[in-house]
Scaffold this motif. Structure first.
Motif, PDB file in Angstrom:
ATOM      1  N   ALA A   1       0.747  -1.214   0.046  1.00 41.57           N
ATOM      2  CA  ALA A   1      -0.086  -0.164   0.001  1.00 41.57           C
ATOM      3  C   ALA A   1       0.792   1.084   0.130  1.00 41.57           C
ATOM      4  N   LYS A   2       1.990   1.050  -0.379  1.00 41.29           N
ATOM      5  CA  LYS A   2       3.024   2.316  -0.464  1.00 41.29           C
ATOM      6  C   LYS A   2       3.222   2.969   0.906  1.00 41.29           C
ATOM      7  N   GLY A   3       3.305   1.999   1.821  1.00 39.42           N
ATOM      8  CA  GLY A   3       3.398   2.725   3.442  1.00 39.42           C
ATOM      9  C   GLY A   3       4.139   3.617   3.550  1.00 39.42           C
ATOM     10  N   HIS A   4       5.246   3.719   2.554  1.00 36.41           N
ATOM     11  CA  HIS A   4       6.387   4.734   2.854  1.00 36.41           C
ATOM     12  C   HIS A   4       6.017   6.360   2.522  1.00 36.41           C
ATOM     13  N   VAL A   5       4.908   6.319   1.988  1.00 37.07           N
ATOM     14  CA  VAL A   5       4.519   7.905   1.515  1.00 37.07           C
ATOM     15  C   VAL A   5       3.921   8.481   2.637  1.00 37.07           C
ATOM     16  N   PHE A   6       3.898   7.949   3.765  1.00 39.18           N
ATOM     17  CA  PHE A   6       3.358   8.786   4.874  1.00 39.18           C
ATOM     18  C   PHE A   6       4.462   8.794   5.732  1.00 39.18           C
ATOM     19  N   ASP A   7       5.613   8.498   5.667  1.00 42.02           N
ATOM     20  CA  ASP A   7       6.835   8.351   6.584  1.00 42.02           C
ATOM     21  C   ASP A   7       7.128   9.939   7.074  1.00 42.02           C
ATOM     22  N   GLU A   8       6.880  10.826   6.438  1.00 38.74           N
ATOM     23  CA  GLU A   8       7.052  12.131   6.818  1.00 38.74           C
ATOM     24  C   GLU A   8       5.655  12.979   7.301  1.00 38.74           C
ATOM     25  N   TYR A   9       4.706  12.330   7.574  1.00 38.80           N
ATOM     26  CA  TYR A   9       3.479  12.919   8.141  1.00 38.80           C
ATOM     27  C   TYR A   9       3.197  12.464   9.528  1.00 38.80           C
ATOM     28  N   LYS A  10       3.676  13.319  10.390  1.00 37.37           N
ATOM     29  CA  LYS A  10       3.674  12.879  11.663  1.00 37.37           C
ATOM     30  C   LYS A  10       2.432  12.974  12.271  1.00 37.37           C
ATOM     31  N   TYR A  11       1.285  13.603  11.877  1.00 42.24           N
ATOM     32  CA  TYR A  11       0.080  13.636  12.408  1.00 42.24           C
ATOM     33  C   TYR A  11      -0.475  12.176  12.122  1.00 42.24           C
ATOM     34  N   ILE A  12      -0.434  11.527  11.028  1.00 40.85           N
ATOM     35  CA  ILE A  12      -1.071  10.392  10.588  1.00 40.85           C
ATOM     36  C   ILE A  12      -0.228   8.949  10.419  1.00 40.85           C
ATOM     37  N   LEU A  13       0.950   9.245  10.770  1.00 41.70           N
ATOM     38  CA  LEU A  13       1.832   8.296  10.418  1.00 41.70           C
ATOM     39  C   LEU A  13       1.309   6.864  11.003  1.00 41.70           C
ATOM     40  N   ASN A  14       1.125   6.922  12.479  1.00 42.16           N
ATOM     41  CA  ASN A  14       0.881   5.973  13.290  1.00 42.16           C
ATOM     42  C   ASN A  14      -0.624   5.527  13.072  1.00 42.16           C
ATOM     43  N   ARG A  15      -1.265   6.192  12.563  1.00 44.23           N
ATOM     44  CA  ARG A  15      -2.901   5.753  12.175  1.00 44.23           C
ATOM     45  C   ARG A  15      -2.495   4.988  10.922  1.00 44.23           C
ATOM     46  N   TRP A  16      -1.860   5.106   9.993  1.00 40.79           N
ATOM     47  CA  TRP A  16      -1.513   4.600   8.995  1.00 40.79           C
ATOM     48  C   TRP A  16      -0.932   2.984   9.295  1.00 40.79           C
ATOM     49  N   ARG A  17      -0.027   2.947  10.087  1.00 35.21           N
ATOM     50  CA  ARG A  17       0.554   1.797  10.465  1.00 35.21           C
ATOM     51  C   ARG A  17      -0.540   1.021  11.292  1.00 35.21           C
ATOM     52  N   ASP A  18      -1.402   1.607  12.027  1.00 38.93           N
ATOM     53  CA  ASP A  18      -2.376   0.768  12.721  1.00 38.93           C
ATOM     54  C   ASP A  18      -3.340   0.236  11.868  1.00 38.93           C
ATOM     55  N   CYS A  19      -3.470   0.662  10.779  1.00 33.69           N
ATOM     56  CA  CYS A  19      -4.526   0.100   9.732  1.00 33.69           C
ATOM     57  C   CYS A  19      -3.989  -1.267   9.054  1.00 33.69           C
ATOM     58  N   PHE A  20      -2.808  -1.475   9.403  1.00 39.99           N
ATOM     59  CA  PHE A  20      -2.401  -2.922   8.910  1.00 39.99           C
ATOM     60  C   PHE A  20      -2.015  -4.008  10.046  1.00 39.99           C
ATOM     61  N   ARG A  21      -2.804  -3.664  11.178  1.00 42.74           N
ATOM     62  CA  ARG A  21      -2.652  -4.540  12.237  1.00 42.74           C
ATOM     63  C   ARG A  21      -3.932  -5.916  12.119  1.00 42.74           C
ATOM     64  N   PRO A  22      -3.760  -7.000  12.783  1.00 49.97           N
ATOM     65  CA  PRO A  22      -4.901  -8.031  12.341  1.00 49.97           C
ATOM     66  C   PRO A  22      -6.246  -7.578  12.394  1.00 49.97           C
ATOM     67  N   VAL A  23      -6.537  -6.974  13.635  1.00 51.54           N
ATOM     68  CA  VAL A  23      -7.963  -6.581  13.603  1.00 51.54           C
ATOM     69  C   VAL A  23      -8.617  -5.798  12.747  1.00 51.54           C
ATOM     70  N   PRO A  24      -8.052  -4.622  12.299  1.00 53.73           N
ATOM     71  CA  PRO A  24      -8.692  -3.709  11.291  1.00 53.73           C
ATOM     72  C   PRO A  24      -8.520  -4.636   9.902  1.00 53.73           C
ATOM     73  N   LEU A  25      -7.314  -5.422   9.544  1.00 59.57           N
ATOM     74  CA  LEU A  25      -7.346  -6.340   8.534  1.00 59.57           C
ATOM     75  C   LEU A  25      -8.408  -7.249   8.434  1.00 59.57           C
ATOM     76  N   ASN A  26      -8.905  -7.744   9.513  1.00 59.70           N
ATOM     77  CA  ASN A  26      -9.895  -8.819   9.495  1.00 59.70           C
ATOM     78  C   ASN A  26      -9.312 -10.305   9.199  1.00 59.70           C
ATOM     79  N   THR A  27      -8.078 -10.169   9.998  1.00 60.33           N
ATOM     80  CA  THR A  27      -7.287 -11.671   9.933  1.00 60.33           C
ATOM     81  C   THR A  27      -7.212 -11.959  11.312  1.00 60.33           C
ATOM     82  N   ALA A  28      -7.518 -11.333  12.261  1.00 59.34           N
ATOM     83  CA  ALA A  28      -7.347 -11.749  13.581  1.00 59.34           C
ATOM     84  C   ALA A  28      -8.170 -12.938  14.174  1.00 59.34           C
ATOM     85  N   GLY A  29      -7.798 -13.679  14.897  1.00 57.56           N
ATOM     86  CA  GLY A  29      -8.740 -14.822  15.761  1.00 57.56           C
ATOM     87  C   GLY A  29      -8.991 -15.788  14.777  1.00 57.56           C
ATOM     88  N   GLU A  30      -9.681 -16.763  15.324  1.00 56.17           N
ATOM     89  CA  GLU A  30     -10.076 -18.116  14.759  1.00 56.17           C
ATOM     90  C   GLU A  30     -11.586 -17.681  14.377  1.00 56.17           C
TER      91      GLU A  30
END
Length: 868
Positions: free
Chosen positions: A94-123
């Motif tokens: 998802a071209k994650g690097h494009v937000f590397d210098e945007y301090k207001y949103i960088l962590n939000r963007w990275r959080d989007c790729f954790r298992p719960v929001p990706l709908n891969t968490a759990g059995e």
């Protein structure tokens, strides 16, 4: 309301018997049916459980059977907290690097790729119910797994007969974290997709393979079954319309999602409801999740229960009708307007802000010498790359000149306008080169004596539209003989034409140093074309109109028709924002110029989409809450009716909530007049009325972000000009609507950059056929009821003055009006006119006072006549 808040309950003896002692065979293994005059659903028993075999709309005459119904369920389970590791592969895709210098949103963007929001968490525990029976309440299903027992009741809504109500009552058999999805009625094939929307996040006519454009920018439907939070879901519904004209929505019961302000604090960090346009398997099917795995109330001990209530709405109707059903019928949007009780009128807020704006210390007004000119602007204390607390900015040139003109205020006219004009001159590059004619930056840094952009060294074509063509254009409406500004306008318009590509579009930006295109992963899905319309209106050259038409045609095709947009806020890398609403007014202005109904329809379509930037949940109430030590009723601090700066996965609404700058209010009133659509009008009024809890008591300037409540302008002192602009635009739009256009004043150009509001006062208007000049008396007229707003005008010929009184409430109002500041008894004769201009009665003015009665949403006009 049929549904109730999801609750946490102990395991009762009755449910123990249901779960453990009642064998499945006691439920007869036979077909079960739900049916009324609009819907028929039939489940049949199979070896794998009860499967939904029929969904028929309008059974009987003109019936429509939907293909491949399903009725499958999914529960999610983990024994411990769900994994939180970032999927670095998908992030890179998802071209994650494009937000590397945007301090207001960088962590939000990275959080989007954790298992719960990706709908891969759990059995994932998938099932069809093992048993079913019909009852007086509808159809009851039961199923038991190793992890949980589920009792699910389906029933038909007696009032809204296109709706099916579902209650899932799930009991844990093992301790752990649980989440439960709404069942899949059917999947829509990608080729059969007409429109899909998760309001505030995504919309479009197709699945978007580019994960960056889908997941970060909402330009189409993500190709993954991502699950998003309720905090930037503007309306709590997910819906899909197919090419057969059938729309399916799933809508949670009010109270399921997090309360944005729970009791005494901002609680938008809680995640209680997940929303998706796909099911866990990736099928296109609107889906909700509650509780959210690993989040609030998702941990259950063995024997604990959760209840999840929601509804499906299934109609042969377009998405907008079903969307409004969720807003009005389920979430009772009427309450957002009915409960309003304003303590200071909008008119008085404007008059109060004049004092703030004239005070150098409170408004942080600065004047510096640059290029031999005294340039003036207000301090900007937000984030600007390269700034050392020295950034300066002007916000709304149209409002600045308008307020100076309609109040004839000496401080504005003598100390603000000329330095602000000089700021505009120096903001445009005049030296030869690639950027000649362009605006070189929004902000002036007085320590380093240079202009710069918000978040990098680049120049945008839309910034040329904004800060050269629109701002200079609005000044020229008031100062038509300023030849230097006309020359600057022409230079800017010629540069915009030069940069226009053969297909009518523009680049997003150019690097300041290399002069090469920047942000090439995005298209300029913004109303950049509007600057050429401004140039045509003021300069008359047809080449500018032709360029505007080429740009608008591309924009309608690539942005409006697809539901793909780009924003104008550089600090969040242009995620979609209020520029979407601005495009609706831009297209409407182009329609008025050309008469081409394509632009009229595109304006309406864009405005409909922009309604999804306005919060419609939770339903406001009179429940008392604590805000910074003060007691407030819930409706006073409600987010309902407010739009966000930018929403989605990355926007500021995730942290700050919606904004109080309701620039769209006037546009929505105009759209209501154009279309007859009630939602536009209600949204405008919900945004504008009764927002006292967000107004700083000292300056009468509203906060920008909802989460700041009444903290005032904060680091954005220039925002007061935008507030003056949108409030005036809204009031005059209401006057025009309520008078059926018999009172109207010419509109200026859209203001950069917060939305579609426009200035007035540069030319005479009409009041019931009589020419009149807009006028805002300061200290001369007092309307004592804060629910009654007013604007004034002076007759162009003669000495008559008009007071246009607006009842901005849903109940009848009476107000005293004082004319103590006017030259009395000169204006001692008054006539009361209705909204059509017909005389109602002579008004008796006693000691400079009289009273007026107004019906709900009413307009009346007082015509004051000078007898001398």
């Amino acid at each position: 309301m049929i549904m109730r808040r999801c609750e946490k309950q102990s395991f009762t003896s009755v449910l123990l018997l249901l779960a453990h002692l009642v064998p499945a065979c006691l439920f007869a293994q036979q077909n079960v049916v739900l049916e009324n005059g609009h819907l028929r659903l039939k489940w049949v028993p199979t070896a794998g459980g009860y499967v939904l075999r029929e969904i028929v709309l309008n059974p009987g005459a003109d019936s429509l059977a939907l293909d491949a119904p399903e009725g499958s369920y999914v529960g999610l389970y983990t024994a411990g907290k769900p994994d939180t590791a970032i999927n670095t592969g998908l992030l890179a895709e998802a071209k994650g690097h494009v937000f590397d210098e945007y301090k207001y949103i960088l962590n939000r963007w990275r959080d989007c790729f954790r298992p719960v929001p990706l709908n891969t968490a759990g059995e994932a525990v998938s099932f069809f119910p093992s048993s079913a029976r019909s009852s007086a309440h509808g159809v009851e299903f039961m199923h038991q797994t190793d992890r949980f027992t589920a009792q699910i009741i389906w029933s038909l809504d007696r009032l809204y007969t296109h709706d099916v109500l579902v209650e899932m009552r799930v009991t844990a058999r093992q301790a752990g974290y649980f989440s439960f999805a709404t069942p899949t009625l059917f999947n829509t094939e990608p080729g059969d997709l007409e429109w899909a929307m998760l309001p505030g996040y995504f919309q479009g006519r197709a699945i978007q393979p580019d994960l960056l454009r889908a997941y970060a920018y909402g330009q189409g439907i993500p190709s993954l079954p991502v699950v998003v939070r309720e905090r930037t879901a503007s309306t709590l519904a997910a819906f899909i319309q197919n090419k057969q004209g059938v729309t399916l929505a799933v809508i949670p019961e009010p109270g399921t999602a997090a309360d944005p302000w729970a009791d005494s604090r901002d609680s938008r960090d809680q995640w209680r409801l997940g929303l998706s346009l796909m099911n866990r398997g990736g099928g296109l099917s609107p889906t909700l999740y509650h509780p959210v795995l690993g989040e609030v109330d998702s941990y259950l001990n063995a024997g604990e229960e959760r209840v999840f209530r929601f509804r499906y709405s299934l109609q042969r109707a377009d998405w907008f009708k079903v969307y409004k059903h969720a807003i009005y019928d389920v979430y009772d949007f009427d309450e957002a307007v009915r409960l309003k009780n304003t303590r200071q009128s909008l008119t008085d807020r404007v008059r109060s802000m004049l004092d703030y704006l004239k005070d150098d210390s409170t408004s942080l007004w600065n004047v510096h010498n640059y290029q031999g000119l005294e340039i003036g602007a207000q301090s900007y204390l937000g984030g600007v790359v390269g700034a050392d607390k020295d950034a300066m900015k002007n916000a709304d040139y149209g409002a600045m000149w308008m307020l100076a003109r309609i109040t004839q205020d000496a401080v504005l006219n003598e100390t603000r306008l000329q330095p602000a004009r000089n700021f505009k001159l120096t903001q445009q590059q005049t030296a030869d080169g690639f950027f000649q004619g362009a605006a070189v930056g929004q902000y002036y840094l007085w320590k380093s004596k240079r202009f710069t952009e918000e978040w990098g060294d680049y120049v945008e074509p839309i910034a040329l539209t904004y800060y050269t063509l629109l701002d200079i254009g609005n000044i020229l409406l008031f100062e038509p003989d300023d030849k230097e500004l006309k020359d600057r306008l022409r230079r800017g318009a010629d540069k915009l034409l030069e940069w226009q590509r053969p297909d009518g579009s523009w680049q997003v930006a150019y690097d300041r140093h290399t002069e090469q295109p920047a942000f090439t992963d995005q298209l300029d899905l913004r109303p950049t074309f509007y600057g050429l319309l401004v140039a045509h209106r003021l300069l008359g050259d047809k080449k500018y109109l032709q360029g505007a038409i080429r740009g608008a045609d591309w924009y309608v095709r690539e942005a409006v028709n697809k539901g793909h947009f780009l924003g104008v806020c550089g600090d969040v890398r242009f995620v979609p924002d209020f520029a979407t609403g601005q495009s609706a007014q831009a297209l409407l202005d182009l329609y008025e110029q050309t008469g081409d109904t394509v632009y009229r329809q595109a304006a309406i379509d864009a405005a409909r989409i922009y309604t999804a930037s306005v919060y419609t949940h939770p339903t406001p109430s009179q429940r008392v809450k604590e805000v910074k030590g003060k007691r407030k009723e819930d409706w006073e601090i409600s987010q309902v009716g407010l739009s966000f700066e930018h929403g989605g996965t990355l926007g500021s609404a995730n942290g700050g909530g919606p904004i109080l700058l309701a620039s769209h209010a006037g546009l929505f009133v105009r759209m209501a007049g154009l279309t007859g659509e009630r939602l536009f009008l209600d949204m405008a009024r919900a945004a504008a009325w009764g927002r006292d809890a967000f107004v700083d008591p000292a300056t009468r300037v509203a906060s920008y972000y909802w989460a700041r409540m009444d903290a005032g302008s904060g680091p954005f002192p220039h925002h007061a000009w935008w507030q003056v602009g949108w409030i005036t635009d809204y009031l005059i739009a209401e006057i025009a609507l309520r008078s059926d256009g018999q009172i109207n004043f010419p509109k200026g150009f859209i203001t950069p950059k917060v939305g579609p509001h426009q200035p007035y006062g540069f030319a005479d208007g009409q009041i019931f056929g009589a020419p009149a000049t807009l006028y805002l008396p300061i200290g001369a007229v007092t309307v004592e009821n804060p629910r009654v707003d007013f604007m004034a005008a002076k007759a162009t010929r003669g000495t008559a003055m008009y007071l246009m009184l607006l009842n901005n409430s849903t109940t009848a109002q009476r107000s005293s009006v004082s004319l103590q500041g006017l030259a009395l008894p000169a204006y001692s004769t008054a006539v009361l006119l209705d909204e059509k201009g017909e005389k109602l009665e002579d008004v008796r003015v006693e000691e400079g006072r009289f009273a007026v009665d107004l019906p709900p949403w009413g307009l009346k006009v007082i015509k004051l006549t000078n007898q001398t």
